[in-house]
Design a protein around this motif. Structure first.
Motif, mmCIF file in Angstrom:
data_model
loop_
_atom_site.group_PDB
_atom_site.id
_atom_site.type_symbol
_atom_site.label_atom_id
_atom_site.label_comp_id
_atom_site.label_asym_id
_atom_site.label_seq_id
_atom_site.Cartn_x
_atom_site.Cartn_y
_atom_site.Cartn_z
ATOM 1 N N LEU A 1 8.257 64.288 23.770
ATOM 2 C CA LEU A 1 9.112 63.777 24.838
ATOM 3 C C LEU A 1 10.565 64.023 24.429
ATOM 4 O O LEU A 1 11.005 63.569 23.377
ATOM 5 C CB LEU A 1 8.877 62.283 25.065
ATOM 6 C CG LEU A 1 9.604 61.672 26.262
ATOM 7 C CD1 LEU A 1 9.080 62.256 27.576
ATOM 8 C CD2 LEU A 1 9.444 60.155 26.262
ATOM 9 N N VAL A 2 11.299 64.752 25.272
ATOM 10 C CA VAL A 2 12.654 65.193 24.953
ATOM 11 C C VAL A 2 13.615 64.688 26.028
ATOM 12 O O VAL A 2 13.265 64.636 27.203
ATOM 13 C CB VAL A 2 12.712 66.737 24.876
ATOM 14 C CG1 VAL A 2 14.133 67.225 24.643
ATOM 15 C CG2 VAL A 2 11.784 67.247 23.800
ATOM 16 N N ALA A 3 14.832 64.340 25.620
ATOM 17 C CA ALA A 3 15.888 63.943 26.558
ATOM 18 C C ALA A 3 17.107 64.820 26.324
ATOM 19 O O ALA A 3 17.369 65.248 25.199
ATOM 20 C CB ALA A 3 16.245 62.476 26.370
ATOM 21 N N TRP A 4 17.837 65.092 27.407
ATOM 22 C CA TRP A 4 19.064 65.871 27.293
ATOM 23 C C TRP A 4 20.042 65.419 28.374
ATOM 24 O O TRP A 4 19.674 64.767 29.327
ATOM 25 C CB TRP A 4 18.786 67.371 27.377
ATOM 26 C CG TRP A 4 18.202 67.844 28.680
ATOM 27 C CD1 TRP A 4 18.877 68.402 29.727
ATOM 28 C CD2 TRP A 4 16.821 67.817 29.071
ATOM 29 N NE1 TRP A 4 18.016 68.712 30.753
ATOM 30 C CE2 TRP A 4 16.741 68.369 30.373
ATOM 31 C CE3 TRP A 4 15.647 67.368 28.465
ATOM 32 C CZ2 TRP A 4 15.543 68.485 31.065
ATOM 33 C CZ3 TRP A 4 14.460 67.484 29.161
ATOM 34 C CH2 TRP A 4 14.405 68.042 30.434
ATOM 35 N N GLY A 5 21.294 65.757 28.179
ATOM 36 C CA GLY A 5 22.348 65.353 29.099
ATOM 37 C C GLY A 5 23.427 64.584 28.359
ATOM 38 O O GLY A 5 23.577 64.714 27.142
ATOM 39 N N MET B 1 17.470 65.705 22.322
ATOM 40 C CA MET B 1 17.082 64.608 21.455
ATOM 41 C C MET B 1 15.592 64.352 21.657
ATOM 42 O O MET B 1 15.151 64.188 22.791
ATOM 43 C CB MET B 1 17.889 63.372 21.792
ATOM 44 C CG MET B 1 17.311 62.068 21.272
ATOM 45 S SD MET B 1 17.154 61.936 19.499
ATOM 46 C CE MET B 1 18.707 61.285 19.042
ATOM 47 N N ILE B 2 14.843 64.309 20.583
ATOM 48 C CA ILE B 2 13.432 63.949 20.670
ATOM 49 C C ILE B 2 13.340 62.433 20.781
ATOM 50 O O ILE B 2 13.765 61.716 19.886
ATOM 51 C CB ILE B 2 12.644 64.471 19.461
ATOM 52 C CG1 ILE B 2 12.622 66.002 19.474
ATOM 53 C CG2 ILE B 2 11.231 63.896 19.448
ATOM 54 C CD1 ILE B 2 11.956 66.627 18.282
ATOM 55 N N LEU B 3 12.797 61.964 21.909
ATOM 56 C CA LEU B 3 12.612 60.527 22.098
ATOM 57 C C LEU B 3 11.326 60.040 21.460
ATOM 58 O O LEU B 3 11.272 58.945 20.914
ATOM 59 C CB LEU B 3 12.587 60.173 23.588
ATOM 60 C CG LEU B 3 13.908 60.217 24.328
ATOM 61 C CD1 LEU B 3 13.696 59.846 25.789
ATOM 62 C CD2 LEU B 3 14.917 59.277 23.703
ATOM 63 N N PHE C 1 15.421 63.578 36.274
ATOM 64 C CA PHE C 1 16.776 63.130 35.994
ATOM 65 C C PHE C 1 16.852 61.634 36.250
ATOM 66 O O PHE C 1 16.390 61.157 37.291
ATOM 67 C CB PHE C 1 17.772 63.863 36.896
ATOM 68 C CG PHE C 1 19.192 63.434 36.697
ATOM 69 C CD1 PHE C 1 19.916 63.867 35.593
ATOM 70 C CD2 PHE C 1 19.812 62.595 37.602
ATOM 71 C CE1 PHE C 1 21.235 63.469 35.397
ATOM 72 C CE2 PHE C 1 21.132 62.190 37.423
ATOM 73 C CZ PHE C 1 21.839 62.636 36.317
ATOM 74 N N LEU C 2 17.418 60.885 35.296
ATOM 75 C CA LEU C 2 17.617 59.451 35.478
ATOM 76 C C LEU C 2 19.023 59.205 36.001
ATOM 77 O O LEU C 2 20.003 59.377 35.281
ATOM 78 C CB LEU C 2 17.442 58.694 34.157
ATOM 79 C CG LEU C 2 16.046 58.591 33.583
ATOM 80 C CD1 LEU C 2 16.083 57.788 32.296
ATOM 81 C CD2 LEU C 2 15.092 57.979 34.565
ATOM 82 N N ILE D 1 20.898 61.224 32.319
ATOM 83 C CA ILE D 1 20.121 62.052 31.392
ATOM 84 C C ILE D 1 18.865 62.563 32.094
ATOM 85 O O ILE D 1 18.421 61.998 33.088
ATOM 86 C CB ILE D 1 19.724 61.293 30.104
ATOM 87 C CG1 ILE D 1 18.772 60.129 30.412
ATOM 88 C CG2 ILE D 1 20.955 60.837 29.343
ATOM 89 C CD1 ILE D 1 18.142 59.512 29.173
ATOM 90 N N SER D 2 18.321 63.624 31.545
ATOM 91 C CA SER D 2 17.019 64.123 31.968
ATOM 92 C C SER D 2 16.036 63.860 30.843
ATOM 93 O O SER D 2 16.402 63.894 29.665
ATOM 94 C CB SER D 2 17.080 65.618 32.269
ATOM 95 O OG SER D 2 17.900 65.857 33.389
#
Length: 125
Positions: free
Chosen positions: A86-90, A1-3, A50-51, A31-32
């Motif tokens: 800025l990208v997020a995944w998980g 997902m593009i944040l 990683f959060l 998520i990362s």
């Protein structure tokens, strides 16, 4: 997902990342999140983390003098870099609530980013 982004850059110039942080609700975990640079058809990861539980609302990937992924003091973007994103995944999770969609996360839990780039010129011999 593009944040956030993509943020376009002039590929004829050279950049390094001085500071990169973002704000995410503390209730989000699992998520990362990473900063990626692209040049032509290629993409390279500049920094990520990683959060997990109990993170601060403002999370730094890069501070002046340190990239928390690589532990390097300088975070250079690749030559001919067209931009960053800025990208997020998980599998996003809200503490106390459970699974959440990326759309819900982006709408209500993501609160923006700070990105400071330094422009420089390479020395030629």
């Amino acid at each position: 997902m593009i944040l956030d982004g993509p943020f376009e850059l002039d590929p004829s110039r050279r950049f390094s990342v001085n500071l990169m942080s973002f704000k995410m609700a503390q209730r989000i975990e699992r998520i990362s999140v990473g900063l990626f640079a692209y040049f032509g058809p290629y993409v390279v990861q500049i920094s990520a983390l990683f959060l997990g539980r109990w993170h601060e609302e403002e999370v730094s990937l890069i501070k002046p003098g340190v990239n928390f992924l690589t532990m390097e003091s300088i975070s250079m973007l690749p030559p001919q870099c067209d931009g960053v994103v800025l990208v997020a995944w998980g599998e996003p999770w809200r503490a106390g609530e459970g699974s959440v969609t990326w759309e819900e996360l982006k709408e209500s839990d993501y609160h923006g980013m700070k990105l400071v780039l330094n422009q420089y010129e390479e020395l030629t011999e």
